[in-house]
Write a protein that holds these residues in place. Sequence first.
Motif, PDB file in Angstrom:
ATOM      1  N   ILE A 101      67.572  50.256  34.551  1.00 35.45           N
ATOM      2  CA  ILE A 101      66.417  50.725  33.943  1.00 35.45           C
ATOM      3  C   ILE A 101      66.406  51.627  32.893  1.00 35.45           C
ATOM      4  CG2 ILE A 101      65.247  50.001  36.198  1.00 35.45           C
ATOM      5  CD1 ILE A 101      64.836  52.926  36.660  1.00 35.45           C
ATOM      6  N   GLY A 102      65.558  51.642  31.651  1.00 36.10           N
ATOM      7  CA  GLY A 102      65.263  52.689  30.860  1.00 36.10           C
ATOM      8  C   GLY A 102      63.946  53.024  30.885  1.00 36.10           C
ATOM      9  N   THR A 103      62.940  52.555  31.456  1.00 36.09           N
ATOM     10  CA  THR A 103      61.683  53.383  31.128  1.00 36.09           C
ATOM     11  C   THR A 103      61.052  53.241  32.820  1.00 36.09           C
ATOM     12  OG1 THR A 103      60.255  50.989  31.133  1.00 36.09           O
ATOM     13  CG2 THR A 103      61.395  52.084  29.038  1.00 36.09           C
ATOM     14  N   MET A 104      59.752  53.904  33.105  1.00 29.14           N
ATOM     15  CA  MET A 104      59.307  54.088  34.044  1.00 29.14           C
ATOM     16  C   MET A 104      57.645  54.484  33.913  1.00 29.14           C
ATOM     17  SD  MET A 104      60.365  55.923  37.651  1.00 29.14           S
ATOM     18  CE  MET A 104      61.829  55.084  37.928  1.00 29.14           C
ATOM     19  N   LEU A 105      56.783  53.486  34.589  1.00 34.00           N
ATOM     20  CA  LEU A 105      55.456  54.016  34.709  1.00 34.00           C
ATOM     21  C   LEU A 105      55.252  54.531  36.115  1.00 34.00           C
ATOM     22  CD1 LEU A 105      52.629  53.296  33.207  1.00 34.00           C
ATOM     23  CD2 LEU A 105      52.535  51.417  34.796  1.00 34.00           C
ATOM     24  N   GLN A 106      55.056  55.813  36.297  1.00 35.43           N
ATOM     25  CA  GLN A 106      55.008  56.404  37.316  1.00 35.43           C
ATOM     26  C   GLN A 106      53.579  56.297  38.260  1.00 35.43           C
ATOM     27  OE1 GLN A 106      57.418  57.763  38.713  1.00 35.43           O
ATOM     28  NE2 GLN A 106      58.635  58.769  37.490  1.00 35.43           N
ATOM     29  N   ASP A 107      53.676  56.576  39.307  1.00 32.14           N
ATOM     30  CA  ASP A 107      52.394  56.567  40.429  1.00 32.14           C
ATOM     31  C   ASP A 107      51.169  57.021  39.614  1.00 32.14           C
ATOM     32  OD1 ASP A 107      51.411  55.225  42.925  1.00 32.14           O
ATOM     33  OD2 ASP A 107      50.854  57.444  42.976  1.00 32.14           O
ATOM     34  N   SER A 108      51.273  58.259  39.112  1.00 31.44           N
ATOM     35  CA  SER A 108      49.948  58.845  38.556  1.00 31.44           C
ATOM     36  C   SER A 108      49.487  58.063  37.194  1.00 31.44           C
ATOM     37  CB  SER A 108      50.477  60.330  37.843  1.00 31.44           C
ATOM     38  OG  SER A 108      51.620  60.236  37.040  1.00 31.44           O
ATOM     39  N   ASP A 109      50.353  57.398  36.570  1.00 36.77           N
ATOM     40  CA  ASP A 109      49.752  56.394  35.656  1.00 36.77           C
ATOM     41  C   ASP A 109      49.346  54.947  36.261  1.00 36.77           C
ATOM     42  OD1 ASP A 109      51.408  57.784  33.438  1.00 36.77           O
ATOM     43  OD2 ASP A 109      52.907  57.059  33.995  1.00 36.77           O
ATOM     44  N   HIS A 110      49.640  54.790  37.256  1.00 35.44           N
ATOM     45  CA  HIS A 110      49.073  53.569  38.039  1.00 35.44           C
ATOM     46  C   HIS A 110      47.604  53.734  38.636  1.00 35.44           C
ATOM     47  CE1 HIS A 110      53.097  51.885  38.218  1.00 35.44           C
ATOM     48  NE2 HIS A 110      52.615  50.832  38.638  1.00 35.44           N
ATOM     49  N   ARG A 111      47.421  55.156  38.831  1.00 40.01           N
ATOM     50  CA  ARG A 111      46.079  55.799  39.437  1.00 40.01           C
ATOM     51  C   ARG A 111      45.598  56.592  38.627  1.00 40.01           C
ATOM     52  NH1 ARG A 111      47.327  53.663  44.822  1.00 40.01           N
ATOM     53  NH2 ARG A 111      49.237  53.742  45.467  1.00 40.01           N
ATOM     54  N   ASN A 112      45.409  56.241  37.491  1.00 36.77           N
ATOM     55  CA  ASN A 112      44.673  57.192  36.291  1.00 36.77           C
ATOM     56  C   ASN A 112      43.544  56.059  35.974  1.00 36.77           C
ATOM     57  OD1 ASN A 112      43.904  58.519  34.234  1.00 36.77           O
ATOM     58  ND2 ASN A 112      45.741  58.731  33.199  1.00 36.77           N
ATOM     59  N   PRO A 113      42.352  56.410  36.454  1.00 32.79           N
ATOM     60  CA  PRO A 113      41.311  55.708  36.106  1.00 32.79           C
ATOM     61  C   PRO A 113      40.788  55.790  34.513  1.00 32.79           C
ATOM     62  CG  PRO A 113      40.372  57.514  37.518  1.00 32.79           C
ATOM     63  CD  PRO A 113      42.035  57.603  37.285  1.00 32.79           C
ATOM     64  N   SER A 114      41.316  56.707  33.907  1.00 33.37           N
ATOM     65  CA  SER A 114      40.758  56.944  32.421  1.00 33.37           C
ATOM     66  C   SER A 114      41.816  56.156  31.709  1.00 33.37           C
ATOM     67  CB  SER A 114      40.911  58.539  32.164  1.00 33.37           C
ATOM     68  OG  SER A 114      42.187  59.021  32.040  1.00 33.37           O
ATOM     69  N   ARG A 115      42.878  55.652  32.054  1.00 32.62           N
ATOM     70  CA  ARG A 115      43.728  54.990  31.292  1.00 32.62           C
ATOM     71  C   ARG A 115      44.123  53.746  31.811  1.00 32.62           C
ATOM     72  NH1 ARG A 115      46.669  57.479  27.319  1.00 32.62           N
ATOM     73  NH2 ARG A 115      47.343  55.431  26.831  1.00 32.62           N
ATOM     74  N   PRO A 116      43.125  52.680  31.973  1.00 37.85           N
ATOM     75  CA  PRO A 116      43.619  51.535  32.817  1.00 37.85           C
ATOM     76  C   PRO A 116      44.344  50.683  32.080  1.00 37.85           C
ATOM     77  CG  PRO A 116      41.135  51.382  32.093  1.00 37.85           C
ATOM     78  CD  PRO A 116      41.796  52.929  31.832  1.00 37.85           C
ATOM     79  N   GLU A 117      44.243  50.660  30.857  1.00 40.63           N
ATOM     80  CA  GLU A 117      45.172  49.879  29.750  1.00 40.63           C
ATOM     81  C   GLU A 117      46.629  50.092  30.119  1.00 40.63           C
ATOM     82  OE1 GLU A 117      44.885  53.492  27.467  1.00 40.63           O
ATOM     83  OE2 GLU A 117      43.383  52.331  28.910  1.00 40.63           O
ATOM     84  N   ILE A 118      47.148  51.242  30.444  1.00 43.21           N
ATOM     85  CA  ILE A 118      48.482  51.576  30.613  1.00 43.21           C
ATOM     86  C   ILE A 118      49.333  50.932  31.956  1.00 43.21           C
ATOM     87  CG2 ILE A 118      48.600  53.617  29.516  1.00 43.21           C
ATOM     88  CD1 ILE A 118      48.556  55.082  31.950  1.00 43.21           C
ATOM     89  N   LEU A 119      48.522  50.223  32.678  1.00 44.55           N
ATOM     90  CA  LEU A 119      48.802  49.348  34.017  1.00 44.55           C
ATOM     91  C   LEU A 119      49.571  48.191  33.393  1.00 44.55           C
ATOM     92  CD1 LEU A 119      45.887  49.372  36.574  1.00 44.55           C
ATOM     93  CD2 LEU A 119      48.212  50.469  36.573  1.00 44.55           C
ATOM     94  N   GLN A 120      49.217  47.802  32.066  1.00 43.60           N
ATOM     95  CA  GLN A 120      50.045  46.808  31.431  1.00 43.60           C
ATOM     96  C   GLN A 120      51.334  46.984  30.828  1.00 43.60           C
ATOM     97  OE1 GLN A 120      47.196  43.609  29.565  1.00 43.60           O
ATOM     98  NE2 GLN A 120      45.734  45.273  29.924  1.00 43.60           N
ATOM     99  N   SER A 121      51.528  48.297  31.006  1.00 46.47           N
ATOM    100  CA  SER A 121      52.924  48.821  30.090  1.00 46.47           C
ATOM    101  C   SER A 121      53.850  49.127  31.406  1.00 46.47           C
ATOM    102  CB  SER A 121      52.629  50.114  29.519  1.00 46.47           C
ATOM    103  OG  SER A 121      52.684  51.048  30.590  1.00 46.47           O
ATOM    104  N   VAL A 122      55.031  49.035  30.650  1.00 45.52           N
ATOM    105  CA  VAL A 122      56.221  49.402  31.732  1.00 45.52           C
ATOM    106  C   VAL A 122      56.658  51.011  31.788  1.00 45.52           C
ATOM    107  CG1 VAL A 122      57.230  46.912  31.538  1.00 45.52           C
ATOM    108  CG2 VAL A 122      58.057  48.653  30.002  1.00 45.52           C
TER     109      VAL A 122
END
Length: 529
Positions: free
Chosen positions: A324-345
């Motif tokens: 691996i080379g990137t990571m979407l952390q749990d805080s990103d998964h559960r960030n209601p102000s940035r729902p679009e980043i759930l589509q990122s890696v």
Amino acid sequence: MTLDTLAPPVFLQDRLDHWAQHRPDAEAISFGEVSYTWGQWRPRILQLTEALRAAGIKRGERILTFDLNHLAIIELTYAASALGAGTVVGNYRLAPSQLSYVLTDSAPKIVFYGAELHSVLETANAETPLPRTIVIGGENDEFEAFLASGTPAGGDERTVGKTDEEVHPDDTVLVVYTSGTTGTPKGVELTHRSINMHSVVANHGLGMGPEDVSMVGMPMFHVGGSCYFQVGVYAGAKTIFLREASRPAMMQAIADGATHSFIVPAVIQAVLAGGPHAAAAFAPIKKIIYGASPMPLPLLSRTLVAWPNTELAHVFGMTEMSGIGTMLQDSDHRNPSRPEILQSVGRVLPGVEIRIADPFTHEVLPAGVNGEIQIRGGQNMKGYLNKPEATANSMTADGFLCSGDIGHMDDDGYLYMVDRLKDMIISGGENIYCPEVENALMSHPEVAEGIVMGVPDPKWTETVKAVVVRAPGSTVSETDIIAFCRERLAHYQCPTSVDFVDELPRNATGKILKRDLRAPYWSGHERNI
């Protein structure tokens, strides 16, 4: 003593040496009914190194393992690496002709194989004569006797089983064959340097330490198994090693204290499909890392609800970068102000460089523009075994690995993987990215699974076809699916036809074999994307 204060490992065995010296009585590994402390496990590997040396294995040569997950595969990898030799981890699901190809391409000096796979090996032998073979497991196990033939590890600790002086950090440790979803498999050569660097990089995001327990169920012929395994050893964590990633085995490992695991979305889907009891059994795990194939947003939403106290990490990686080379952390998964980043890696991990570039000119593209994802760093492969031209074509002049994946980065550094370069559908001159269409498809309540692919069209060159697994009890029709997509997507992106199947074909790591699905439609056509 913290991990940050330890000297970075140079050779694969370095962290084994360290933990055996500093935590000899701590449990290192459990596999079925077998378990070893660091102090017990290290002498076995030292002795196995000497057995391989006595068998004539030399620097630059290779051995091959062909079995489901087995402790012998890990032990052989460590032991061979100390001699400067590489281990080819064969895919146990290969047909005899495919195995024959790997045997011919990799030319191993010894083949270690699982007893239950004897018939496959025997059939492959008719096409490619085998070297010396040694059986792992079963009533006729030969591996333990082979290991015992090595110089006892209680001998001279200065020399027995240690990494030979002539071994170099850039010597090949693993040869992992690509899945072949887009063509003939290539043997990716991973080294002491690349695997160790991956462990450093990955653990920046995973945060494992000696108090944690890593569950490894992914197959060893996939970097999500073999290289993820090494992250736990790097961190000094105990590893619960599974023969297969079955739901009961994983549930038992979690009950036994597993805190971290890498799994693919197909496994998550299977667990949640098992009902509340199965989901509850996974709830105690501290962190789940998922990747290797896209996670549809509807499944991700269900996962977040099912495991509110489990940290989720979405990763992007590939065999050619040791993991691996990137990571979407749990805080990103559960960030209601940035729902679009759930589509990122996620964002790039420390120690890795990623850029978005034109796949043909390699010109770096600005934020928000789709291009090829290119990677530079110490964890990149040495190259493709016996394929210098393919190796050269995979690298840019300034040392970036060409991933073949299309994506873009936003202004905050989040990476969005849009599609595979070869999977992108071009219909009437319009670029159609499959994941965008598949997310819409999967949001239909009567679709259990679905993919889209390009098929020939006399007017548009190619058009979008959906292949769907209906939810249990559903009678959803082709017309229903197309109409549903047209409410959510541009007309040119929508499927023009739908096939219904009982299940989607997958390889052993959970990747859907789109090439197999496309093949009948492109037979006889000059272009087969």
